[in-house]
Scaffold this active site. Structure first.
Site, PDB file in Angstrom:
ATOM      1  N   ASP A 133       3.188  14.626 -15.487  1.00 11.92           N
ATOM      2  CA  ASP A 133       3.300  14.535 -17.047  1.00 11.92           C
ATOM      3  C   ASP A 133       2.088  13.972 -17.511  1.00 11.92           C
ATOM      4  OD1 ASP A 133       4.900  13.935 -19.314  1.00 11.92           O
ATOM      5  OD2 ASP A 133       5.038  11.676 -18.793  1.00 11.92           O
TER       6      ASP A 133
ATOM      7  N   THR B  69       6.694  12.731 -25.159  1.00 15.31           N
ATOM      8  CA  THR B  69       7.212  13.963 -24.397  1.00 15.31           C
ATOM      9  C   THR B  69       8.629  13.907 -24.864  1.00 15.31           C
ATOM     10  OG1 THR B  69       5.997  13.483 -22.153  1.00 15.31           O
ATOM     11  CG2 THR B  69       7.930  14.887 -22.132  1.00 15.31           C
TER      12      THR B  69
ATOM     13  N   GLN C 286       5.727  21.691 -21.129  1.00 13.79           N
ATOM     14  CA  GLN C 286       6.047  20.358 -21.854  1.00 13.79           C
ATOM     15  C   GLN C 286       6.006  20.503 -23.240  1.00 13.79           C
ATOM     16  OE1 GLN C 286       3.636  16.490 -21.822  1.00 13.79           O
ATOM     17  NE2 GLN C 286       5.066  16.354 -20.248  1.00 13.79           N
TER      18      GLN C 286
END
Length: 279
Positions: free
Chosen positions: A192, A221, A271
């Site tokens: 992440d 996110t 992402q």
């Protein structure tokens, strides 16, 4: 494990999930001074919870997650695992993360037993000399909010050929056991870091440093995916390249590739997140 891990690896302890009942687990939160739970924490703990329902010999090969609500750093997170499928070769799991009675995250993950197959991977040797130079100059001075758990060495922008890309080397500070499932959990946690930073890179926000540009935008996110291709060690240096693909309508999309030192592609990521200018 090394003597620094005599009690227990700090990151593994943080990512552990306590079994409360059949298919029900609890993880603890940590405040990294961001005002919300770090997304990689929820992803890593959810994968850890799912692994506790999987037969030995099967390992995760893909994970697809949606982040629904901001997590509360002052409260534990409950993970409910649905055993969707246990087939001859694959197992599928769905994990829902809950805080204060509300879903904050859900994950779909697939696990597979080891098989022989056609082998191919793109080959590219990443710039390990960046790490060697950094180590020769003493402890890293790179800004890293995960500094308690990770060693991170960013490739300087002037060394990167494209203006839509971030690159860095990383490894855990503590050594890890020889358990691939744990390395998967840790890599998911780390994955992440970086993709949304890459979506800032193509834009001139009147600040030369990435950290200063990040203060001008709101990043969060929305969804995140990881594909695990080959075995690796997260306590040895890995190279993460994240490249922006598209930004617009208040969102940014980036793809990532994670390599071992010899250029072996060990994982891929994608992402999408919020990318909004602060008013």
């Amino acid at each position: 494990m090394s003597t620094s891990n005599a009690e227990q690896n700090r990151l593994l302890k943080f990512l552990s999930c306590e079994a409360l009942d059949l298919n029900l687990f609890r993880g603890q939160s940590k405040d990294f001074n961001t005002g919300q739970v770090y997304g990689g924490q929820v992803l890593g703990q959810a994968i850890k919870a799912a692994y506790q329902t999987i037969d030995e010999g099967r390992h995760i090969h893909s994970a697809h997650a949606y982040f629904l609500l901001r997590g509360d750093v002052n409260a534990p997170i409950i993970y409910e695992v649905d055993r969707s499928l246990d087939g001859g070769s694959f197992s599928s799991r769905r994990v829902v993360a809950i805080q204060h009675g509300r879903q904050i995250f859900h994950l779909s993950a697939s696990f597979q037993k080891q098989e022989e197959g056609l082998e191919y991977s793109e080959t590219w040797v990443p710039p390990f000399d960046v790490v060697e130079e950094a180590l020769a100059n003493g402890p890293s001075k790179d800004i890293n909010f995960q500094a308690g758990y990770l060693d991170v060495c960013y490739v300087p922008n002037e060394r990167i050929e494209r203006n839509d890309t971030t690159q860095y080397w990383f490894k855990t500070k503590d050594s890890l056991p020889d358990d691939l499932a744990l390395h998967h959990t840790v890599l998911a946690y780390i994955s992440d870091m970086g993709p949304l930073q890459a979506t800032i890179q193509p834009h001139d926000l009147n600040a030369p440093k990435l950290e200063d540009r990040k203060r001008q935008v709101l990043l969060a996110t929305i969804d995140h995916a990881v594909w695990f291709h080959r075995p690796f060690r997260a306590d040895d240096w890995l190279f993460y390249e994240c490249r922006a693909q598209s930004t617009g309508n208040g969102r940014g999309l980036a793809y990532g590739r994670i390599y071992a030192q010899d250029g072996t592609l060990v994982a891929s990521t994608s992402q999408e997140g919020l990318l909004r200018l602060r008013r």
